[in-house]
Design an enzyme around this catalytic site. Structure first.
Site, mmCIF file in Angstrom:
data_model
loop_
_atom_site.group_PDB
_atom_site.id
_atom_site.type_symbol
_atom_site.label_atom_id
_atom_site.label_comp_id
_atom_site.label_asym_id
_atom_site.label_seq_id
_atom_site.Cartn_x
_atom_site.Cartn_y
_atom_site.Cartn_z
ATOM 1 N N GLY A 58 0.798 -1.177 0.083
ATOM 2 C CA GLY A 58 -0.110 -0.012 -0.165
ATOM 3 C C GLY A 58 0.899 1.301 0.082
ATOM 4 C CG ASP A 59 3.269 2.313 3.240
ATOM 5 O OD1 ASP A 59 3.026 3.424 3.980
ATOM 6 O OD2 ASP A 59 3.192 1.293 4.234
ATOM 7 C CB SER A 60 5.329 0.132 -2.733
ATOM 8 O OG SER A 60 6.224 -0.004 -1.545
#
Length: 394
Positions: free
Chosen positions: A166-168
Protein backbone atom coordinates in the site's frame (compact mmCIF):
# COMPACT_ATOMS: atom_id res chain seq x y z
CA UNK A 1 23.07 12.31 -14.26
CA UNK A 2 19.55 11.03 -14.93
CA UNK A 3 16.50 12.72 -16.46
CA UNK A 4 15.54 14.48 -13.19
CA UNK A 5 18.96 16.00 -12.53
CA UNK A 6 17.58 19.54 -12.78
CA UNK A 7 15.00 18.98 -10.01
CA UNK A 8 15.55 19.80 -6.34
CA UNK A 9 13.48 17.76 -3.91
CA UNK A 10 13.02 18.18 -0.16
CA UNK A 11 11.84 15.04 1.66
CA UNK A 12 10.06 15.55 4.97
CA UNK A 13 8.67 12.03 5.25
CA UNK A 14 9.53 9.01 7.37
CA UNK A 15 9.27 5.24 7.06
CA UNK A 16 7.93 4.04 3.70
CA UNK A 17 5.53 6.00 1.48
CA UNK A 18 7.19 9.44 1.46
CA UNK A 19 10.78 8.16 1.46
CA UNK A 20 10.08 5.64 -1.31
CA UNK A 21 8.50 8.39 -3.41
CA UNK A 22 11.61 10.56 -3.01
CA UNK A 23 13.88 7.55 -3.53
CA UNK A 24 12.42 6.95 -7.00
CA UNK A 25 13.21 10.56 -7.91
CA UNK A 26 16.72 10.31 -6.45
CA UNK A 27 17.41 7.17 -8.47
CA UNK A 28 16.86 9.18 -11.64
CA UNK A 29 19.07 12.09 -10.71
CA UNK A 30 16.96 14.45 -8.61
CA UNK A 31 18.89 16.32 -5.91
CA UNK A 32 17.04 14.99 -2.85
CA UNK A 33 17.64 16.44 0.61
CA UNK A 34 16.09 14.27 3.31
CA UNK A 35 15.26 16.14 6.52
CA UNK A 36 15.53 13.97 9.65
CA UNK A 37 15.19 14.55 13.38
CA UNK A 38 18.59 15.14 15.10
CA UNK A 39 19.71 12.19 17.20
CA UNK A 40 16.90 9.98 15.99
CA UNK A 41 16.56 10.00 12.22
CA UNK A 42 14.01 8.13 10.18
CA UNK A 43 12.67 5.16 12.21
CA UNK A 44 13.34 2.99 9.14
CA UNK A 45 17.02 3.20 10.08
CA UNK A 46 16.25 0.74 12.90
CA UNK A 47 13.89 -1.67 11.13
CA UNK A 48 14.79 -5.32 10.51
CA UNK A 49 18.46 -6.32 10.05
CA UNK A 50 21.05 -3.71 11.08
CA UNK A 51 24.64 -2.97 10.07
CA UNK A 52 26.53 -0.52 12.29
CA UNK A 53 23.30 1.03 13.57
CA UNK A 54 21.47 1.36 10.25
CA UNK A 55 19.08 -1.13 8.69
CA UNK A 56 20.01 -2.77 5.41
CA UNK A 57 16.65 -1.51 4.14
CA UNK A 58 17.81 2.05 4.88
CA UNK A 59 20.78 1.76 2.53
CA UNK A 60 18.36 1.07 -0.33
CA UNK A 61 15.55 3.44 0.69
CA UNK A 62 17.88 6.43 1.13
CA UNK A 63 20.29 5.87 -1.73
CA UNK A 64 21.36 9.01 -3.59
CA UNK A 65 19.80 11.22 -0.87
CA UNK A 66 21.53 13.81 1.30
CA UNK A 67 20.73 13.58 5.01
CA UNK A 68 20.20 16.85 6.89
CA UNK A 69 19.26 16.62 10.58
CA UNK A 70 16.92 19.47 11.53
CA UNK A 71 14.49 19.94 14.44
CA UNK A 72 11.23 20.83 12.69
CA UNK A 73 9.61 21.80 15.98
CA UNK A 74 12.10 24.64 16.59
CA UNK A 75 11.61 28.01 14.83
CA UNK A 76 15.26 27.99 13.72
CA UNK A 77 14.77 24.51 12.22
CA UNK A 78 11.65 25.65 10.42
CA UNK A 79 13.64 28.53 8.95
CA UNK A 80 16.23 26.06 7.62
CA UNK A 81 13.45 24.13 5.87
CA UNK A 82 11.92 27.32 4.45
CA UNK A 83 15.29 28.23 2.94
CA UNK A 84 15.58 24.74 1.48
CA UNK A 85 12.08 24.86 0.04
CA UNK A 86 12.60 28.33 -1.44
CA UNK A 87 15.09 26.70 -3.83
CA UNK A 88 13.15 23.44 -4.33
CA UNK A 89 10.90 22.17 -7.08
CA UNK A 90 9.18 19.44 -5.07
CA UNK A 91 8.48 18.75 -1.40
CA UNK A 92 7.48 15.21 -0.40
CA UNK A 93 5.80 14.75 2.98
CA UNK A 94 3.77 12.04 4.68
CA UNK A 95 2.83 13.48 8.06
CA UNK A 96 -0.73 13.39 9.31
CA UNK A 97 -2.73 16.24 7.67
CA UNK A 98 -2.29 19.50 9.54
CA UNK A 99 1.11 18.66 11.03
CA UNK A 100 3.14 20.81 8.63
CA UNK A 101 0.69 23.66 9.11
CA UNK A 102 1.37 23.53 12.87
CA UNK A 103 5.06 24.01 12.08
CA UNK A 104 4.35 26.91 9.68
CA UNK A 105 5.43 24.70 6.78
CA UNK A 106 2.09 24.04 5.06
CA UNK A 107 1.71 24.44 1.31
CA UNK A 108 -0.04 27.81 1.48
CA UNK A 109 2.75 29.17 3.69
CA UNK A 110 5.58 27.80 1.56
CA UNK A 111 4.00 28.68 -1.80
CA UNK A 112 3.94 32.37 -0.85
CA UNK A 113 7.72 32.35 -1.13
CA UNK A 114 7.90 29.76 -3.91
CA UNK A 115 4.75 29.75 -6.07
CA UNK A 116 6.35 27.21 -8.43
CA UNK A 117 6.51 24.63 -5.63
CA UNK A 118 4.91 21.22 -6.08
CA UNK A 119 4.08 19.45 -2.80
CA UNK A 120 3.39 15.73 -2.73
CA UNK A 121 1.28 14.94 0.34
CA UNK A 122 0.94 11.24 1.16
CA UNK A 123 -1.38 10.19 3.98
CA UNK A 124 -3.67 7.37 5.01
CA UNK A 125 -6.93 9.02 3.97
CA UNK A 126 -6.00 12.19 2.07
CA UNK A 127 -6.06 15.87 2.96
CA UNK A 128 -9.88 16.15 2.99
CA UNK A 129 -12.86 14.06 4.04
CA UNK A 130 -14.20 12.80 7.38
CA UNK A 131 -11.30 10.37 7.98
CA UNK A 132 -8.46 12.76 7.16
CA UNK A 133 -7.30 13.17 10.79
CA UNK A 134 -7.16 9.44 11.53
CA UNK A 135 -3.77 7.69 11.54
CA UNK A 136 -3.47 5.41 8.54
CA UNK A 137 -0.57 3.08 7.78
CA UNK A 138 -0.24 0.93 4.68
CA UNK A 139 -2.01 -2.02 6.31
CA UNK A 140 -5.10 0.12 6.85
CA UNK A 141 -4.99 1.43 3.30
CA UNK A 142 -4.70 -2.12 1.92
CA UNK A 143 -7.71 -3.16 4.01
CA UNK A 144 -9.93 -0.17 3.22
CA UNK A 145 -8.91 -0.12 -0.44
CA UNK A 146 -10.17 -3.68 -1.00
CA UNK A 147 -6.90 -5.60 -1.37
CA UNK A 148 -6.95 -7.53 1.92
CA UNK A 149 -10.52 -8.73 1.39
CA UNK A 150 -9.64 -10.63 -1.79
CA UNK A 151 -6.19 -11.91 -0.69
CA UNK A 152 -5.95 -15.46 0.63
CA UNK A 153 -8.18 -18.53 0.62
CA UNK A 154 -11.96 -18.42 1.14
CA UNK A 155 -11.91 -20.69 4.20
CA UNK A 156 -9.30 -18.60 6.07
CA UNK A 157 -8.81 -15.06 7.34
CA UNK A 158 -7.67 -12.44 4.80
CA UNK A 159 -3.88 -12.17 4.59
CA UNK A 160 -1.41 -9.44 3.77
CA UNK A 161 0.86 -9.32 0.78
CA UNK A 162 4.37 -9.98 2.12
CA UNK A 163 5.57 -6.40 1.58
CA UNK A 164 4.25 -2.89 2.33
CA UNK A 165 2.46 -2.76 -1.00
CA UNK A 166 0.00 0.00 0.00
CA UNK A 167 2.80 2.41 0.87
CA UNK A 168 4.70 1.59 -2.30
CA UNK A 169 1.68 2.07 -4.54
CA UNK A 170 0.98 5.44 -2.94
CA UNK A 171 4.62 6.42 -3.43
CA UNK A 172 4.48 5.61 -7.14
CA UNK A 173 1.28 7.59 -7.58
CA UNK A 174 3.09 10.40 -5.76
CA UNK A 175 5.91 10.36 -8.32
CA UNK A 176 3.45 10.25 -11.22
CA UNK A 177 1.50 13.15 -9.77
CA UNK A 178 4.63 15.19 -9.09
CA UNK A 179 5.90 14.81 -12.65
CA UNK A 180 2.46 15.70 -14.06
CA UNK A 181 2.45 18.82 -11.88
CA UNK A 182 5.96 19.75 -13.01
CA UNK A 183 4.89 19.32 -16.63
CA UNK A 184 1.88 21.56 -16.03
CA UNK A 185 4.17 24.11 -14.35
CA UNK A 186 6.12 24.49 -17.59
CA UNK A 187 2.91 25.89 -19.13
CA UNK A 188 1.49 27.88 -16.22
CA UNK A 189 4.50 28.73 -14.04
CA UNK A 190 2.55 27.61 -10.98
CA UNK A 191 2.97 24.67 -8.66
CA UNK A 192 0.22 22.71 -6.91
CA UNK A 193 -0.52 20.04 -4.30
CA UNK A 194 -0.48 16.35 -5.19
CA UNK A 195 -2.81 14.68 -2.66
CA UNK A 196 -2.28 10.90 -2.46
CA UNK A 197 -4.27 8.76 -0.02
CA UNK A 198 -2.94 5.26 0.66
CA UNK A 199 -6.38 3.66 0.51
CA UNK A 200 -7.07 5.34 -2.86
CA UNK A 201 -3.77 4.15 -4.31
CA UNK A 202 -4.78 0.59 -3.40
CA UNK A 203 -8.36 1.07 -4.58
CA UNK A 204 -7.09 2.26 -7.97
CA UNK A 205 -5.59 -1.22 -8.49
CA UNK A 206 -8.81 -3.14 -7.92
CA UNK A 207 -9.46 -3.76 -11.61
CA UNK A 208 -13.12 -4.64 -12.36
CA UNK A 209 -14.33 -5.02 -8.77
CA UNK A 210 -16.40 -1.83 -8.60
CA UNK A 211 -17.97 -2.01 -12.09
CA UNK A 212 -19.00 -5.62 -11.39
CA UNK A 213 -20.51 -4.70 -8.04
CA UNK A 214 -22.34 -1.72 -9.52
CA UNK A 215 -23.66 -3.82 -12.40
CA UNK A 216 -25.31 -6.67 -10.49
CA UNK A 217 -24.13 -6.55 -6.87
CA UNK A 218 -21.32 -9.09 -7.38
CA UNK A 219 -18.73 -9.07 -4.59
CA UNK A 220 -15.37 -10.60 -5.49
CA UNK A 221 -14.22 -13.04 -2.82
CA UNK A 222 -10.92 -14.70 -1.94
CA UNK A 223 -9.96 -17.44 -4.36
CA UNK A 224 -6.49 -18.47 -3.21
CA UNK A 225 -4.04 -18.90 -6.06
CA UNK A 226 -6.62 -18.95 -8.86
CA UNK A 227 -7.62 -16.02 -11.02
CA UNK A 228 -11.43 -16.19 -11.02
CA UNK A 229 -13.20 -16.08 -14.37
CA UNK A 230 -9.97 -16.44 -16.34
CA UNK A 231 -9.23 -20.13 -16.97
CA UNK A 232 -6.84 -21.83 -16.68
CA UNK A 233 -4.72 -19.53 -14.51
CA UNK A 234 -3.53 -21.09 -11.28
CA UNK A 235 -0.69 -22.51 -9.23
CA UNK A 236 -0.16 -26.26 -9.17
CA UNK A 237 1.95 -28.61 -7.02
CA UNK A 238 4.46 -30.82 -8.82
CA UNK A 239 5.74 -34.29 -7.94
CA UNK A 240 8.81 -32.89 -6.14
CA UNK A 241 6.72 -30.65 -3.88
CA UNK A 242 7.52 -27.45 -5.79
CA UNK A 243 4.92 -25.22 -7.42
CA UNK A 244 4.43 -24.08 -11.00
CA UNK A 245 2.40 -21.04 -12.02
CA UNK A 246 0.53 -21.49 -15.30
CA UNK A 247 -1.32 -18.86 -17.31
CA UNK A 248 -2.91 -20.64 -20.27
CA UNK A 249 -6.07 -18.57 -20.47
CA UNK A 250 -5.80 -17.35 -24.08
CA UNK A 251 -7.65 -19.64 -26.47
CA UNK A 252 -4.67 -20.57 -28.63
CA UNK A 253 -2.38 -21.05 -25.62
CA UNK A 254 -4.91 -23.38 -23.98
CA UNK A 255 -4.98 -25.54 -27.09
CA UNK A 256 -1.17 -25.68 -27.22
CA UNK A 257 -0.98 -26.63 -23.58
CA UNK A 258 -3.52 -29.43 -23.82
CA UNK A 259 -1.69 -30.93 -26.77
CA UNK A 260 1.64 -30.43 -25.01
CA UNK A 261 0.58 -32.37 -21.92
CA UNK A 262 -0.96 -35.17 -23.99
CA UNK A 263 -4.66 -34.23 -23.88
CA UNK A 264 -5.54 -33.34 -27.50
CA UNK A 265 -9.23 -34.16 -26.95
CA UNK A 266 -9.51 -31.22 -24.55
CA UNK A 267 -7.73 -28.98 -27.03
CA UNK A 268 -10.39 -29.78 -29.63
CA UNK A 269 -13.40 -29.74 -27.28
CA UNK A 270 -15.74 -26.99 -28.56
CA UNK A 271 -17.05 -26.48 -25.02
CA UNK A 272 -13.55 -25.31 -24.01
CA UNK A 273 -12.82 -23.23 -27.10
CA UNK A 274 -13.21 -19.89 -25.31
CA UNK A 275 -12.79 -18.48 -21.83
CA UNK A 276 -16.53 -18.47 -21.09
CA UNK A 277 -16.72 -22.20 -21.73
CA UNK A 278 -13.55 -22.93 -19.76
CA UNK A 279 -14.85 -20.89 -16.84
CA UNK A 280 -17.90 -23.17 -16.65
CA UNK A 281 -15.47 -26.10 -16.35
CA UNK A 282 -12.97 -24.50 -13.96
CA UNK A 283 -12.93 -27.35 -11.42
CA UNK A 284 -12.60 -30.01 -14.11
CA UNK A 285 -9.70 -28.25 -15.83
CA UNK A 286 -7.90 -27.49 -12.58
CA UNK A 287 -8.11 -31.17 -11.65
CA UNK A 288 -6.80 -32.31 -15.03
CA UNK A 289 -3.90 -29.87 -14.96
CA UNK A 290 -3.24 -30.54 -11.28
CA UNK A 291 -3.07 -34.29 -11.90
CA UNK A 292 -0.59 -33.78 -14.74
CA UNK A 293 1.61 -31.47 -12.65
CA UNK A 294 1.56 -33.99 -9.80
CA UNK A 295 3.01 -36.61 -12.16
CA UNK A 296 6.11 -34.59 -13.13
CA UNK A 297 8.79 -32.55 -11.40
CA UNK A 298 8.84 -28.79 -11.63
CA UNK A 299 11.73 -28.82 -14.10
CA UNK A 300 9.95 -31.41 -16.24
CA UNK A 301 6.73 -29.36 -16.20
CA UNK A 302 8.56 -26.18 -17.19
CA UNK A 303 10.31 -27.95 -20.05
CA UNK A 304 7.03 -29.27 -21.49
CA UNK A 305 5.27 -25.93 -21.07
CA UNK A 306 8.15 -23.98 -22.59
CA UNK A 307 8.13 -26.26 -25.64
CA UNK A 308 4.38 -25.60 -26.00
CA UNK A 309 4.97 -21.84 -25.55
CA UNK A 310 2.76 -21.64 -22.48
CA UNK A 311 3.44 -18.80 -19.99
CA UNK A 312 4.66 -20.57 -16.87
CA UNK A 313 7.26 -20.27 -14.17
CA UNK A 314 8.56 -21.29 -10.79
CA UNK A 315 7.86 -19.21 -7.67
CA UNK A 316 11.11 -17.46 -6.77
CA UNK A 317 12.49 -16.96 -3.28
CA UNK A 318 14.94 -14.11 -2.79
CA UNK A 319 17.73 -16.70 -3.01
CA UNK A 320 16.45 -17.71 -6.47
CA UNK A 321 16.30 -14.06 -7.52
CA UNK A 322 19.85 -13.28 -6.37
CA UNK A 323 21.38 -16.07 -8.47
CA UNK A 324 19.14 -15.84 -11.52
CA UNK A 325 21.06 -15.04 -14.71
CA UNK A 326 18.28 -12.90 -16.18
CA UNK A 327 18.14 -10.64 -13.11
CA UNK A 328 21.91 -10.27 -13.34
CA UNK A 329 21.94 -9.60 -17.08
CA UNK A 330 19.35 -6.84 -16.63
CA UNK A 331 21.37 -5.11 -13.91
CA UNK A 332 18.81 -5.87 -11.22
CA UNK A 333 21.38 -7.16 -8.70
CA UNK A 334 23.74 -4.35 -7.64
CA UNK A 335 26.75 -4.99 -5.42
CA UNK A 336 28.28 -2.31 -3.20
CA UNK A 337 30.82 -2.09 -0.40
CA UNK A 338 29.48 -1.80 3.15
CA UNK A 339 32.49 -1.66 5.43
CA UNK A 340 34.03 -5.11 5.22
CA UNK A 341 30.80 -6.60 3.94
CA UNK A 342 29.03 -6.65 0.58
CA UNK A 343 25.71 -4.85 0.23
CA UNK A 344 23.38 -6.17 -2.45
CA UNK A 345 20.72 -3.72 -3.64
CA UNK A 346 17.92 -4.04 -6.20
CA UNK A 347 18.60 -2.40 -9.54
CA UNK A 348 16.80 0.65 -10.91
CA UNK A 349 13.37 0.45 -12.56
CA UNK A 350 12.43 1.40 -15.27
CA UNK A 351 15.25 1.13 -17.81
CA UNK A 352 15.69 4.31 -19.83
CA UNK A 353 17.77 3.96 -22.98
CA UNK A 354 19.23 7.48 -23.04
CA UNK A 355 19.03 8.78 -19.46
CA UNK A 356 19.09 5.76 -17.14
CA UNK A 357 18.95 6.02 -13.38
CA UNK A 358 21.69 4.73 -11.13
CA UNK A 359 23.07 4.44 -7.61
CA UNK A 360 25.51 7.26 -6.78
CA UNK A 361 25.79 6.35 -3.10
CA UNK A 362 23.98 4.21 -0.58
CA UNK A 363 21.86 5.58 2.28
CA UNK A 364 23.91 8.19 4.21
CA UNK A 365 24.72 8.54 7.90
CA UNK A 366 22.29 10.64 9.94
CA UNK A 367 23.06 14.30 9.28
CA UNK A 368 25.97 13.45 6.98
CA UNK A 369 25.24 16.41 4.71
CA UNK A 370 23.91 18.91 7.25
CA UNK A 371 26.82 21.35 7.25
CA UNK A 372 27.28 21.12 3.48
CA UNK A 373 23.63 21.92 2.80
CA UNK A 374 23.46 24.70 5.40
CA UNK A 375 26.50 26.37 3.85
CA UNK A 376 24.86 26.17 0.42
CA UNK A 377 21.84 27.99 1.89
CA UNK A 378 24.01 30.92 3.01
CA UNK A 379 24.56 30.00 6.66
CA UNK A 380 27.97 31.10 7.96
CA UNK A 381 30.27 28.82 9.94
CA UNK A 382 29.27 30.72 13.07
CA UNK A 383 25.56 30.25 12.29
CA UNK A 384 26.06 26.52 11.75
CA UNK A 385 27.97 26.20 15.03
CA UNK A 386 25.18 28.05 16.86
CA UNK A 387 22.51 25.76 15.41
CA UNK A 388 24.54 22.72 16.45
CA UNK A 389 24.98 24.08 19.96
CA UNK A 390 21.23 24.63 20.28
CA UNK A 391 20.59 21.08 19.04
CA UNK A 392 18.56 22.56 16.20
CA UNK A 393 20.62 20.61 13.69
CA UNK A 394 22.76 17.54 14.01
Amino acid sequence: MGPLADLKVVELGTLIAGPYCARLMAEFGADVVKVETPGEGDPLRKWRKLHEGNSLWWYAQARNKKSVAVNLKAPEGQEVVRRLVAQADIVVENFRPGTLEKWNLGYEQLAKENPRLVMVRLSGFGQTGPYKDQPGFGAIGESMGGMRYITGYPDRAPVRVGISIGDSLAAMFGVIGALMAIHNRTKTGKGQVVDVALYEAVFAMMESMLPEYGYDGSVRERTGSALPGIVPSNTYRCKDGQYVVIGANADSIFKRMMRGIGLPALADDPELADNAGRTRHTERLDKVIGDWCASVTLDEALAVLAKAEVPSGRIYSIADIAKDLHFQARGMIERHKLGERELVLPGIVPKLSETPGGTKWIGPRLGEHTDEVLASLGYSAADIARLHAAATVG
